[in-house]
Design a protein around this motif. Structure first.
Motif, PDB file in Angstrom:
ATOM      1  N   SER A   1      -0.434  -6.944 -16.988  1.00 43.82           N
ATOM      2  CA  SER A   1      -0.684  -6.179 -15.767  1.00 43.82           C
ATOM      3  C   SER A   1      -0.684  -4.697 -16.120  1.00 43.82           C
ATOM      4  CB  SER A   1       0.391  -6.486 -14.728  1.00 43.82           C
ATOM      5  OG  SER A   1       1.656  -6.088 -15.198  1.00 43.82           O
ATOM      6  N   SER A   2      -1.020  -3.878 -15.151  1.00 37.97           N
ATOM      7  CA  SER A   2      -0.961  -2.437 -15.378  1.00 37.97           C
ATOM      8  C   SER A   2       0.039  -1.841 -14.394  1.00 37.97           C
ATOM      9  CB  SER A   2      -2.349  -1.812 -15.195  1.00 37.97           C
ATOM     10  OG  SER A   2      -2.839  -2.098 -13.904  1.00 37.97           O
ATOM     11  N   PRO A   3       0.567  -0.677 -14.690  1.00 41.33           N
ATOM     12  CA  PRO A   3       1.511  -0.041 -13.766  1.00 41.33           C
ATOM     13  C   PRO A   3       0.848   0.219 -12.412  1.00 41.33           C
ATOM     14  CG  PRO A   3       1.489   1.087 -15.880  1.00 41.33           C
ATOM     15  CD  PRO A   3       0.355   0.125 -15.899  1.00 41.33           C
ATOM     16  N   THR A   4       1.666   0.178 -11.352  1.00 37.46           N
ATOM     17  CA  THR A   4       1.159   0.399  -9.996  1.00 37.46           C
ATOM     18  C   THR A   4       1.902   1.565  -9.361  1.00 37.46           C
ATOM     19  OG1 THR A   4       0.697  -1.967  -9.759  1.00 37.46           O
ATOM     20  CG2 THR A   4       0.791  -0.675  -7.738  1.00 37.46           C
ATOM     21  N   LEU A   5       1.157   2.524  -8.870  1.00 38.33           N
ATOM     22  CA  LEU A   5       1.741   3.685  -8.199  1.00 38.33           C
ATOM     23  C   LEU A   5       2.127   3.282  -6.775  1.00 38.33           C
ATOM     24  CD1 LEU A   5       2.332   6.700  -8.695  1.00 38.33           C
ATOM     25  CD2 LEU A   5       0.079   7.188  -7.712  1.00 38.33           C
ATOM     26  N   LEU A   6       3.402   3.479  -6.427  1.00 39.11           N
ATOM     27  CA  LEU A   6       3.915   3.090  -5.113  1.00 39.11           C
ATOM     28  C   LEU A   6       4.190   4.281  -4.206  1.00 39.11           C
ATOM     29  CD1 LEU A   6       6.435   0.358  -6.308  1.00 39.11           C
ATOM     30  CD2 LEU A   6       4.102   0.021  -5.476  1.00 39.11           C
ATOM     31  N   VAL A   7       4.528   5.426  -4.815  1.00 41.26           N
ATOM     32  CA  VAL A   7       4.766   6.660  -4.071  1.00 41.26           C
ATOM     33  C   VAL A   7       4.042   7.769  -4.822  1.00 41.26           C
ATOM     34  CG1 VAL A   7       6.490   8.364  -3.341  1.00 41.26           C
ATOM     35  CG2 VAL A   7       7.013   5.929  -3.176  1.00 41.26           C
ATOM     36  N   SER A   8       3.352   8.601  -4.081  1.00 40.08           N
ATOM     37  CA  SER A   8       2.680   9.746  -4.680  1.00 40.08           C
ATOM     38  C   SER A   8       2.953  10.966  -3.817  1.00 40.08           C
ATOM     39  CB  SER A   8       1.177   9.488  -4.772  1.00 40.08           C
ATOM     40  OG  SER A   8       0.518  10.607  -5.329  1.00 40.08           O
ATOM     41  N   ASP A   9       3.522  11.990  -4.428  1.00 33.90           N
ATOM     42  CA  ASP A   9       3.836  13.251  -3.746  1.00 33.90           C
ATOM     43  C   ASP A   9       4.563  13.040  -2.425  1.00 33.90           C
ATOM     44  OD1 ASP A   9       2.787  14.963  -5.718  1.00 33.90           O
ATOM     45  OD2 ASP A   9       0.753  14.558  -4.997  1.00 33.90           O
ATOM     46  N   GLY A  10       5.631  12.239  -2.474  1.00 39.62           N
ATOM     47  CA  GLY A  10       6.480  12.056  -1.308  1.00 39.62           C
ATOM     48  C   GLY A  10       5.914  11.149  -0.229  1.00 39.62           C
ATOM     49  N   ARG A  11       4.846  10.404  -0.521  1.00 44.08           N
ATOM     50  CA  ARG A  11       4.251   9.493   0.468  1.00 44.08           C
ATOM     51  C   ARG A  11       4.162   8.085  -0.100  1.00 44.08           C
ATOM     52  NH1 ARG A  11       0.164  13.763   1.072  1.00 44.08           N
ATOM     53  NH2 ARG A  11       0.779  15.011   2.875  1.00 44.08           N
ATOM     54  N   PHE A  12       4.578   7.127   0.732  1.00 45.29           N
ATOM     55  CA  PHE A  12       4.423   5.727   0.351  1.00 45.29           C
ATOM     56  C   PHE A  12       2.936   5.386   0.275  1.00 45.29           C
ATOM     57  CE2 PHE A  12       8.647   5.115   2.560  1.00 45.29           C
ATOM     58  CZ  PHE A  12       9.347   4.795   1.404  1.00 45.29           C
ATOM     59  N   LEU A  13       2.571   4.581  -0.701  1.00 42.42           N
ATOM     60  CA  LEU A  13       1.222   4.034  -0.791  1.00 42.42           C
ATOM     61  C   LEU A  13       1.314   2.593  -0.302  1.00 42.42           C
ATOM     62  CD1 LEU A  13       0.153   5.555  -4.226  1.00 42.42           C
ATOM     63  CD2 LEU A  13      -0.280   6.431  -1.924  1.00 42.42           C
ATOM     64  N   ALA A  14       1.182   2.430   1.016  1.00 43.31           N
ATOM     65  CA  ALA A  14       1.457   1.152   1.686  1.00 43.31           C
ATOM     66  C   ALA A  14       0.631  -0.001   1.113  1.00 43.31           C
ATOM     67  CB  ALA A  14       1.220   1.279   3.186  1.00 43.31           C
ATOM     68  N   GLU A  15      -0.624   0.244   0.807  1.00 42.60           N
ATOM     69  CA  GLU A  15      -1.473  -0.834   0.290  1.00 42.60           C
ATOM     70  C   GLU A  15      -0.919  -1.374  -1.030  1.00 42.60           C
ATOM     71  OE1 GLU A  15      -6.037  -1.458  -1.258  1.00 42.60           O
ATOM     72  OE2 GLU A  15      -5.681  -0.012   0.359  1.00 42.60           O
ATOM     73  N   ASN A  16      -0.529  -0.478  -1.928  1.00 36.54           N
ATOM     74  CA  ASN A  16       0.037  -0.898  -3.212  1.00 36.54           C
ATOM     75  C   ASN A  16       1.393  -1.570  -3.028  1.00 36.54           C
ATOM     76  OD1 ASN A  16      -2.223   0.220  -4.340  1.00 36.54           O
ATOM     77  ND2 ASN A  16      -1.177   1.942  -5.290  1.00 36.54           N
ATOM     78  N   MET A  17       2.204  -1.034  -2.125  1.00 39.56           N
ATOM     79  CA  MET A  17       3.527  -1.621  -1.875  1.00 39.56           C
ATOM     80  C   MET A  17       3.377  -3.036  -1.314  1.00 39.56           C
ATOM     81  SD  MET A  17       5.518   1.701  -0.354  1.00 39.56           S
ATOM     82  CE  MET A  17       6.924   0.754   0.188  1.00 39.56           C
ATOM     83  N   ASN A  18       2.441  -3.230  -0.402  1.00 37.01           N
ATOM     84  CA  ASN A  18       2.213  -4.564   0.161  1.00 37.01           C
ATOM     85  C   ASN A  18       1.683  -5.528  -0.897  1.00 37.01           C
ATOM     86  OD1 ASN A  18       3.076  -3.818   2.717  1.00 37.01           O
ATOM     87  ND2 ASN A  18       1.022  -3.231   3.384  1.00 37.01           N
ATOM     88  N   LYS A  19       0.774  -5.050  -1.717  1.00 34.00           N
ATOM     89  CA  LYS A  19       0.207  -5.888  -2.780  1.00 34.00           C
ATOM     90  C   LYS A  19       1.302  -6.363  -3.742  1.00 34.00           C
ATOM     91  CE  LYS A  19      -2.776  -5.519  -6.777  1.00 34.00           C
ATOM     92  NZ  LYS A  19      -3.300  -4.534  -7.706  1.00 34.00           N
TER      93      LYS A  19
END
Length: 163
Positions: free
Chosen positions: A88-106
């Motif tokens: 697998s590859s690393p997944t960004l979950l938070v960027s600049d103080g904001r949740f990345l909801a799509e990645n977190m749900n995935k």
């Protein structure tokens, strides 16, 4: 006494195989390595409970499995498309103080899990976070913004659920 001897022989074969595969903490096992460790008991159990009167099948099976893992790891190291297909590859979950909801749900990572890792590095507000990355080994890395405080290392590495 025969059972003790069988266990000693199989233990020696398994330890030798694991040493050949290389050093790695159990919390850092790749999915392929985890599957390998789950298959080993199935291979050696008939020899231990005497369903198979010889140790040969257990030794050959274990050696074959470890050889397969070794060859696949070599191929993954040298053939980039194979590594991409298997790992697998690393997944960004938070960027600049904001949740990345799509990645977190995935990845099935909750905000609570992220906040737990943030607290481990001394961060208490999402605004203090530059990135949170779900690494390929299932651990979360928390990278604070410059001047956000936290521990000197600025990184947390706890294993979490998800993939």
């Amino acid at each position: 006494m025969e059972t003790v001897i069988r266990i000693v022989i199989l233990y020696t074969v398994i330890i030798a195989g694991l040493r050949i595969l290389g050093k790695r903490e159990f919390g850092q096992l790749s999915p392929a390595e985890l599957v390998t460790l789950l298959i080993v008991p199935e291979i050696v159990s008939p020899a231990l409970v005497r369903d198979d009167p010889s140790l040969t099948n257990a030794i050959v099976g274990t050696t074959t499995l470890f050889s397969l893992v070794f060859v696949v790891s070599l191929l993954m190291h040298h053939v980039r498309p194979l590594e991409t297909a298997i790992s697998s590859s690393p997944t960004l979950l938070v960027s600049d103080g904001r949740f990345l909801a799509e990645n977190m749900n995935k990845e099935r990572i909750s905000p609570d899990e992220i906040f737990t890792e943030m607290r481990k590095v001394g961060l208490y507000e999402l605004a203090q976070v530059r990135w949170v990355v779900l690494e390929t080994d299932g651990k979360l890395s928390v990278i604070p913004r410059e001047g956000a405080g936290g521990h000197a290392s600025g990184e947390s590495s706890s294993s979490v659920g998800g993939g």
